[in-house]
Design a protein around this motif. Structure first.
Motif, mmCIF file in Angstrom:
data_model
loop_
_atom_site.group_PDB
_atom_site.id
_atom_site.type_symbol
_atom_site.label_atom_id
_atom_site.label_comp_id
_atom_site.label_asym_id
_atom_site.label_seq_id
_atom_site.Cartn_x
_atom_site.Cartn_y
_atom_site.Cartn_z
ATOM 1 N N VAL A 43 0.837 -1.203 0.000
ATOM 2 C CA VAL A 43 0.000 0.000 0.000
ATOM 3 C C VAL A 43 0.870 1.251 0.000
ATOM 4 O O VAL A 43 0.647 2.178 -0.793
ATOM 5 N N LEU A 44 1.880 1.284 0.857
ATOM 6 C CA LEU A 44 2.789 2.427 0.906
ATOM 7 C C LEU A 44 3.517 2.598 -0.428
ATOM 8 O O LEU A 44 3.678 3.704 -0.924
ATOM 9 N N MET A 45 3.933 1.479 -1.017
ATOM 10 C CA MET A 45 4.620 1.525 -2.302
ATOM 11 C C MET A 45 3.723 2.119 -3.380
ATOM 12 O O MET A 45 4.145 2.979 -4.145
ATOM 13 N N VAL A 46 2.491 1.689 -3.463
ATOM 14 C CA VAL A 46 1.554 2.198 -4.471
ATOM 15 C C VAL A 46 1.274 3.684 -4.241
ATOM 16 O O VAL A 46 1.216 4.471 -5.191
ATOM 17 N N VAL A 47 1.130 4.087 -2.985
ATOM 18 C CA VAL A 47 0.878 5.500 -2.675
ATOM 19 C C VAL A 47 2.064 6.370 -3.085
ATOM 20 O O VAL A 47 1.894 7.412 -3.718
ATOM 21 N N ILE A 48 3.289 5.946 -2.766
ATOM 22 C CA ILE A 48 4.472 6.738 -3.103
ATOM 23 C C ILE A 48 4.670 6.819 -4.612
ATOM 24 O O ILE A 48 4.842 7.906 -5.172
ATOM 25 N N VAL A 49 4.648 5.685 -5.303
ATOM 26 C CA VAL A 49 4.862 5.672 -6.753
ATOM 27 C C VAL A 49 3.714 6.390 -7.463
ATOM 28 O O VAL A 49 3.935 7.177 -8.389
ATOM 29 N N GLY A 50 2.493 6.164 -7.037
ATOM 30 C CA GLY A 50 1.349 6.860 -7.641
ATOM 31 C C GLY A 50 1.405 8.362 -7.409
ATOM 32 O O GLY A 50 1.110 9.148 -8.296
ATOM 33 N N GLY A 51 1.799 8.751 -6.185
ATOM 34 C CA GLY A 51 1.938 10.174 -5.890
ATOM 35 C C GLY A 51 3.006 10.840 -6.735
ATOM 36 O O GLY A 51 2.831 11.955 -7.232
ATOM 37 N N MET A 52 4.132 10.152 -6.914
ATOM 38 C CA MET A 52 5.198 10.702 -7.758
ATOM 39 C C MET A 52 4.727 10.865 -9.203
ATOM 40 O O MET A 52 4.989 11.891 -9.841
ATOM 41 N N ALA A 53 4.051 9.874 -9.727
ATOM 42 C CA ALA A 53 3.551 9.937 -11.106
ATOM 43 C C ALA A 53 2.533 11.073 -11.249
ATOM 44 O O ALA A 53 2.551 11.812 -12.240
ATOM 45 N N PHE A 54 1.661 11.230 -10.271
ATOM 46 C CA PHE A 54 0.650 12.279 -10.291
ATOM 47 C C PHE A 54 1.296 13.673 -10.300
ATOM 48 O O PHE A 54 0.965 14.525 -11.123
ATOM 49 N N VAL A 55 2.253 13.886 -9.401
ATOM 50 C CA VAL A 55 2.926 15.186 -9.319
ATOM 51 C C VAL A 55 3.709 15.473 -10.590
ATOM 52 O O VAL A 55 3.656 16.576 -11.131
ATOM 53 N N GLN A 56 4.422 14.482 -11.111
ATOM 54 C CA GLN A 56 5.201 14.692 -12.327
ATOM 55 C C GLN A 56 4.306 14.980 -13.522
ATOM 56 O O GLN A 56 4.645 15.798 -14.377
ATOM 57 N N TYR A 57 3.160 14.322 -13.603
ATOM 58 C CA TYR A 57 2.244 14.568 -14.726
ATOM 59 C C TYR A 57 1.737 16.004 -14.722
ATOM 60 O O TYR A 57 1.706 16.667 -15.746
ATOM 61 N N PHE A 58 1.354 16.496 -13.554
ATOM 62 C CA PHE A 58 0.761 17.824 -13.489
ATOM 63 C C PHE A 58 1.782 18.956 -13.408
ATOM 64 O O PHE A 58 1.404 20.117 -13.524
ATOM 65 N N THR A 59 3.046 18.655 -13.205
ATOM 66 C CA THR A 59 4.060 19.712 -13.154
ATOM 67 C C THR A 59 5.136 19.546 -14.225
ATOM 68 O O THR A 59 6.162 20.218 -14.167
ATOM 69 N N SER A 60 4.920 18.665 -15.194
ATOM 70 C CA SER A 60 5.957 18.351 -16.179
ATOM 71 C C SER A 60 6.425 19.569 -16.961
ATOM 72 O O SER A 60 7.629 19.737 -17.197
ATOM 73 N N ASP A 61 5.510 20.440 -17.373
ATOM 74 C CA ASP A 61 5.918 21.617 -18.144
ATOM 75 C C ASP A 61 6.777 22.560 -17.305
ATOM 76 O O ASP A 61 7.811 23.057 -17.770
ATOM 77 N N LYS A 62 6.392 22.754 -16.066
ATOM 78 C CA LYS A 62 7.175 23.640 -15.184
ATOM 79 C C LYS A 62 8.534 23.030 -14.845
ATOM 80 O O LYS A 62 9.546 23.733 -14.784
ATOM 81 N N LEU A 63 8.569 21.711 -14.641
ATOM 82 C CA LEU A 63 9.830 21.033 -14.340
ATOM 83 C C LEU A 63 10.804 21.128 -15.511
ATOM 84 O O LEU A 63 11.999 21.371 -15.312
ATOM 85 N N ALA A 64 10.320 20.932 -16.724
ATOM 86 C CA ALA A 64 11.189 20.991 -17.908
ATOM 87 C C ALA A 64 11.749 22.400 -18.091
ATOM 88 O O ALA A 64 12.942 22.569 -18.379
ATOM 89 N N LEU A 65 10.908 23.424 -17.922
ATOM 90 C CA LEU A 65 11.379 24.801 -18.064
ATOM 91 C C LEU A 65 12.394 25.144 -16.969
ATOM 92 O O LEU A 65 13.421 25.772 -17.230
ATOM 93 N N ARG A 66 12.116 24.725 -15.751
ATOM 94 C CA ARG A 66 13.026 25.013 -14.643
ATOM 95 C C ARG A 66 14.355 24.279 -14.827
ATOM 96 O O ARG A 66 15.425 24.834 -14.558
ATOM 97 N N ALA A 67 14.316 23.041 -15.292
ATOM 98 C CA ALA A 67 15.547 22.266 -15.498
ATOM 99 C C ALA A 67 16.429 22.895 -16.565
ATOM 100 O O ALA A 67 17.656 22.823 -16.483
ATOM 101 N N ALA A 68 15.812 23.530 -17.554
ATOM 102 C CA ALA A 68 16.578 24.172 -18.629
ATOM 103 C C ALA A 68 16.980 25.603 -18.279
ATOM 104 O O ALA A 68 17.723 26.231 -19.028
ATOM 105 N N GLY A 69 16.476 26.128 -17.185
ATOM 106 C CA GLY A 69 16.781 27.510 -16.811
ATOM 107 C C GLY A 69 16.016 28.519 -17.648
ATOM 108 O O GLY A 69 16.473 29.645 -17.853
ATOM 109 N N ALA A 70 14.854 28.125 -18.134
ATOM 110 C CA ALA A 70 14.052 28.992 -19.000
ATOM 111 C C ALA A 70 13.223 29.981 -18.183
ATOM 112 O O ALA A 70 12.765 29.671 -17.085
#
Length: 135
Positions: A43-70
């Motif tokens: 249960v903890l494993m599914v919550v952590i991995v699911g939470g990471m996937a959820f956050v990455q999906y909804f912040t992917s555009d901001k993460l890519a811009l921030r990683a590139a220094g845009a």
């Protein structure tokens, strides 16, 4: 303006499938590490991995811009760049994305976002200074 059909690129589709598969494998390996190495419950494993996937999906555009220094720029900061992107979007019948500039002399550009509403186009100053507007 009429939308042009660009056709399919089998090589690009194959590379996208391979990249998606590799990222999926990374999640599986992370879940296995949580389960066996850290002795986390399922249960903890599914919550952590699911939470990471959820956050990455909804912040992917901001993460890519921030990683590139845009830095997202408004029309008054880069009017020619905004005009060019608006023309390209009109030709392709797409909504205009946010426009970002990366302060580096290396010529490069990329687009990111999970859908048209959260899309962004980033261009380096090196590319912007080297190319002519029609290019």
């Amino acid at each position: 303006m009429k939308r042009k059909a660009y056709g399919r690129d089998a090589g690009l589709s194959l590379r996208m499938l391979l990249t998606t598969s590799m990222l999926g494998l990374l999640y599986v390996l992370f879940a296995i590490a949580l389960f066996y190495v850290l002795n986390a419950g399922i249960v903890l494993m599914v919550v952590i991995v699911g939470g990471m996937a959820f956050v990455q999906y909804f912040t992917s555009d901001k993460l890519a811009l921030r990683a590139a220094g845009a830095k997202v720029v408004e029309r008054d900061e880069a009017p020619e760049l905004h005009d060019m992107i608006e023309r390209l979007c009109a030709m392709a019948d797409l909504r205009k994305p946010r426009v970002a500039v990366i302060e580096t002399d290396v010529p490069n550009a990329f687009a990111t976002g999970r859908n048209q509403k959260h899309a962004a186009v980033a261009v380096t100053t090196g590319l912007w200074n080297r190319l002519e507007p029609q290019e």
